[in-house]
Design an enzyme around this catalytic site. Structure first.
Site, short mmCIF file in Angstrom:
data_model
loop_
_atom_site.label_atom_id
_atom_site.label_comp_id
_atom_site.label_asym_id
_atom_site.label_seq_id
_atom_site.Cartn_x
_atom_site.Cartn_y
_atom_site.Cartn_z
N PRO A 17 0.84 -1.20 0.00
CA PRO A 17 0.00 0.00 0.00
C PRO A 17 0.87 1.25 0.00
CG PRO A 17 0.11 -0.93 2.20
CD PRO A 17 0.82 -1.89 1.31
N SER A 265 7.30 4.95 9.19
CA SER A 265 7.42 3.92 8.16
C SER A 265 6.14 3.11 8.04
CB SER A 265 8.60 3.01 8.46
OG SER A 265 8.24 2.04 9.41
N LYS A 266 6.09 2.37 6.95
CA LYS A 266 4.93 1.50 6.71
C LYS A 266 4.73 0.54 7.87
CE LYS A 266 4.79 1.22 1.71
NZ LYS A 266 4.69 0.36 0.54
N ARG A 267 5.87 0.12 8.42
CA ARG A 267 5.78 -0.88 9.48
C ARG A 267 5.16 -0.31 10.76
NH1 ARG A 267 11.34 -1.74 9.44
NH2 ARG A 267 11.15 -0.29 7.78
#
Ligand code: GLU
Length: 507
Positions: A17, A265-267
């Site tokens: 995403p 971040s994405k995480r």
């Protein structure tokens, strides 16, 4: 002089995403294009097949659409420089890699991954890091170290090879970045990056440069994480002989976590208590990450919040529509340092957009919530409710908790408020208030207010106690907007019913 046509591109890789930092990059590109009467291009960079994630491409396009970012050229929109998906341009890149070999700027490398791993380990054992660079390339298995006939034999035999860029030795490079200014790099610090892989696909670097050139991109606006690639990219433009047509570069500062410690971040997913994705994302393995859309944000508020994380208008103004931004945006006002993401500010923006909507718009958004609860009220009534309570809500999905008593009469009463506000003489006072209200012909806020208050004052009844008891009968608790506005909106009949019901129930 003929001014250069402004063409910018957003070039995501469909590896998952789109993170809000990616949306900001798309937004800045879009605004820059709009501001300069240019074109905004969406190019899908999907040459790394090992990182392909199903659904990501669709997600990216849906996100941009939700944000109101319109694409001028892209996979769905078409355009004269297509195809706009790199996997569909595969054949183009090999030719360009060949051109670089012919001009002596690239070479074939036959080292297998296992061989390279072995050398890497040897280096590590002497505490050195291995880089495939101008110093070691002569000692490895490639078309620089091997004689020509052997190279030909290897290629003809069909062994795997990659094509690497031949970084020039010890050159001072001067790079220019619109945001960061001049940057100096010595080429000896760079490694011979792979341009073309053994799977027949170009790497990001080659495909990106070739496409930016062929698509006539005038400005490359992208995240700071790509700054280390800039020297290689500039060298590629030079090697191809395209330096004159090289785009200008602008590397955007990072989006930081709210405490400023490191990049958002994405995480981070939902771990920090707020979404990092524009839309909800369901990973192929079924894991769900929340999105701003599903968290009930208005796209306009989301965009407005995002644009100010890196860009500032130079004035105190904070609320900007996409159209206004298209007028005001400039790369000169993008800062160098990272911007801390502030989840509370994001909510503040949503609240601002909510209170700035007309009561009619709000009512139209709220009505479906009521219908779902089988509460059928006309829009006009819902509009009036919205005007009374909108100040208290941040999201449309909070309107209900601030207004349910306009749609349902209380069946029970908040115990704490009852204890504090319901006195022995409350029924007597409230019965008198019923009489007063019943006698008001023009039943509006002002008349109800003056009649009730003058009665209480004349009879020296404490206003606080009486009005709080009255509120309790109408709302069921101690909350809600102005009491006499509630009375006017509920209407005489409903008010009297509620007071009577409360007297019966609470005694
Ligand atoms: N495909 C790269 C990415 O995923 C594009 C970087 C660039 O804009 O050059 O971010």
């Amino acid at each position: 002089m003929n001014k250069k046509e402004i063409r910018v591109r957003f070039a995501p890789s469909p590896t998952g995403p789109l993170h809000i930092g990616g949306v900001r990059t798309a937004l800045y590109n879009y605004l820059f294009a709009k501001k300069n009467n240019g074109k905004f291009i969406l190019r899908i960079e999907d040459t790394d097949q090992t990182r392909f994630v199903a659904g990501a491409e669709k997600y990216i396009m849906e996100s941009l659409k939700w944000c109101g970012i319109k694409i001028d050229e892209g996979i769905n929109e078409g355009g004269e420089f297509g195809p706009y998906k790199q996997s569909e341009r595969k054949d183009i890149y090999f030719q360009y890699a060949q051109d670089l070999i012919k001009s002596g700027n690239a070479y074939y490398a036959f080292d297998t991954p296992e061989e390279l791993e072995k050398i890497r380990k040897e280096y590590e054992s002497t505490k050195k890091t291995f880089t495939y660079d101008s110093f070691v390339r002569k000692t490895l298995k490639n078309s620089i170290s091997l004689p020509e006939n052997e190279v030909k034999k290897l290629i003809d035999s069909g062994v795997n090879y990659v094509i690497r860029f031949k970084i020039p030795e010890n050159q001072e490079l001067i790079l220019n970045d619109i945001i960061r200014g001049e940057i100096k790099v010595n080429t000896s610090t760079l490694d011979d990056k792979v341009l073309f892989k053994s799977d027949g696909m170009p790497t990001y670097h080659l495909a990106n440069i070739v496409d930016d050139f062929l698509m006539k991109i005038s400005h490359v606006i992208r995240g700071e994480e790509w700054l280390p690639s800039l020297p290689l990219h500039v060298l590629l433009y030079k090697a191809f002989g395209w330096e004159e047509k090289m785009p200008e570069f602008a590397h955007l500062p990072l989006l930081l976590k709210p405490d400023g410690n490191g990049k958002l971040s994405k995480r981070d997913g939902d771990k920090l208590g707020f979404p990092v994705f524009p839309l909800q994302w369901k990973s192929p393995s079924g894991e769900v990450s929340s999105g701003y859309r599903e968290s009930d944000y208005f796209p306009e508020a989301f965009i407005n919040m995002l644009v100010l994380l890196g860009w500032n208008p130079g004035t105190e103004q904070e609320i900007f529509s996409l159209e206004q931004l298209s007028e005001s945006f400039s790369l000169e006002r993008v800062g160098k340092s990272g911007s801390k993401f502030d989840p509370e500010k994001a909510k503040w923006f949503n609240h601002q957009y909510l209170i700035n909507k007309s009561d009619k718009e709000l009512a139209e958004m709220f009505q479906p919530v009521l219908i779902e609860k089988h509460l059928n009220f006309d829009l006009n009534y819902i509009e009036k409710v919205c005007s009374l309570i909108k100040d208290r809500a941040t999201f449309i999905n909070e309107l209900w908790e601030h207004s349910y008593f306009f749609f349902e009469s209380p069946k029970e009463y908040d115990n704490k408020v009852v204890k504090k506000r319901w006195k022995e003489n409350s029924p007597e006072i409230l019965n008198k208030i019923i009489d007063i209200l019943n006698n008001i012909k023009d039943f509006n806020r002002k008349n109800c207010h003056s009649e009730v208050i003058s009665y209480l004052e004349k009879n020296e009844i404490g206003l606080g106690a009486a009005l709080n008891a009255l509120r309790l009968t109408l709302v069921g608790s101690g909350k809600g907007p102005d009491l006499f506005s509630i009375i006017e909106l509920l209407g005489k009949e409903e008010v009297v019913l509620r007071i009577n019901f409360a007297i019966k129930t609470l005694n």
